[in-house]
Write an enzyme that holds these catalytic residues in place. Structure first.
Site, PDB file in Angstrom:
ATOM      1  N   SER A 144       0.848  -1.191   0.000  1.00 10.73           N
ATOM      2  CA  SER A 144       0.000   0.000   0.000  1.00 10.73           C
ATOM      3  C   SER A 144       0.882   1.239   0.000  1.00 10.73           C
ATOM      4  O   SER A 144       2.078   1.173   0.323  1.00 10.73           O
ATOM      5  CB  SER A 144      -0.883  -0.014   1.258  1.00 10.73           C
ATOM      6  OG  SER A 144      -1.545   1.212   1.462  1.00 10.73           O
ATOM      7  N   TYR A 157      -4.046  -0.768   9.924  1.00  9.81           N
ATOM      8  CA  TYR A 157      -3.818  -0.990   8.494  1.00  9.81           C
ATOM      9  C   TYR A 157      -2.401  -0.583   8.114  1.00  9.81           C
ATOM     10  O   TYR A 157      -1.690  -1.306   7.400  1.00  9.81           O
ATOM     11  CB  TYR A 157      -4.838  -0.193   7.686  1.00  9.81           C
ATOM     12  CG  TYR A 157      -4.794  -0.445   6.198  1.00  9.81           C
ATOM     13  CD1 TYR A 157      -5.490  -1.508   5.638  1.00  9.81           C
ATOM     14  CD2 TYR A 157      -4.065   0.383   5.346  1.00  9.81           C
ATOM     15  CE1 TYR A 157      -5.468  -1.753   4.270  1.00  9.81           C
ATOM     16  CE2 TYR A 157      -4.031   0.150   3.974  1.00  9.81           C
ATOM     17  CZ  TYR A 157      -4.727  -0.918   3.440  1.00  9.81           C
ATOM     18  OH  TYR A 157      -4.687  -1.151   2.090  1.00  9.81           O
TER      19      TYR A 157
END
Length: 252
Positions: A144, A157
């Protein structure tokens, strides 16, 4: 040259294949010739993906597992291997939870880490053993932009995606000598369910678009070329790399 990107005769397991990025990747590797085992968190979750792949004349089968449950992940690996050798593993299944760090619930922290990190490592380990024995394999983890930065209100996350980048490099260090390429793709800001809150926030949406040189959100199809490249013989000497597909976000 096209033979370098062919996945003919290969079998791929793609988690998170019910929609979004995972669905796009599953369809792309199928189009490149692979038989695709499409995994989702719930039974029947990948039926639409499998149908699309089969209607295009390619091979696909649906599997399911709750990635927050270690036993279910082990069963998923076994079910995939029951179909034969798994040549390509794409760890795309993931989840996100948003809350200020000082109020972040620990049960949500544990769930995010279990789904995004623990399941990915366990699948790498379980399927990697057979890849080591066969001296061949491709593993693609989905990282990410939050593998590079901290984000806002998504501490679990962010922690999971920093860890995914690290695990990718660690496994590449150990397994490159076995002709296994372990790499990651770091998507930029894509139109998916995970970014729905950002897209709906007028100020955040404007700030994000202002930083992307391509001046648009990514679409799932923008990720497919990178996935096929890392799954194919074209990336045979690429190891431990985190490939940003971000419209130039990191360059700004």
């Amino acid at each position: 040259m096209s033979a370098l990107f062919s996945l003919q005769g290969k079998t791929a397991l793609v988690t998170g294949a019910s929609r979004g990025l995972g669905q796009a990747i599953a369809m792309a590797v199928a189009e490149a010739g692979a038989k695709v085992l499409c995994a989702s968190s719930a039974a029947g979750g990948c039926d639409a993906t499998v149908q699309k792949i089969q209607q295009a004349g390619h091979q696909a089968q649906a599997l399911s597992a709750d990635l927050s449950d270690e036993s279910a992940v082990r069963e998923l690996a076994a079910a995939a291997q029951d179909q034969g050798a798994v040549d390509i593993l794409v760890n795309c299944g993931g989840t996100i939870f948003r809350a200020p760090a000082d109020q972040f619930p620990m049960d949500e922290w544990r769930k995010v880490i279990a789904v995004n990190l623990d399941s990915a490592f366990l699948l790498c380990q379980l399927l990697g053993r057979d890849m080591i024995a066969r001296k061949s394999g491709k593993i693609i983890n989905i990282a990410s932009m939050l593998s590079y930065s901290g984000g806002i209100t998504v501490p679990a996350y962010t922690a999971s995606k920093h860890a995914i980048a690290g695990v990718t490099k660690a496994l590449a260090n150990e397994w490159a000598c076995h002709n296994i390429q372990v790499n990651a793709i770091a998507p930029g800001y894509f139109r998916t369910d995970n970014t729905a809150a950002l897209q709906a926030d007028e100020a955040r949406n404007a700030a994000i678009l202002d930083r992307i040189p391509a001046a648009r959100w990514g679409e799932p199809e923008d990720l497919t070329g990178a996935a096929v490249f890392l799954a194919s013989a074209a990336s045979q000497y690429v190891n431990g790399h985190v490939l940003a597909v971000d419209g130039g976000w990191l360059a700004r």
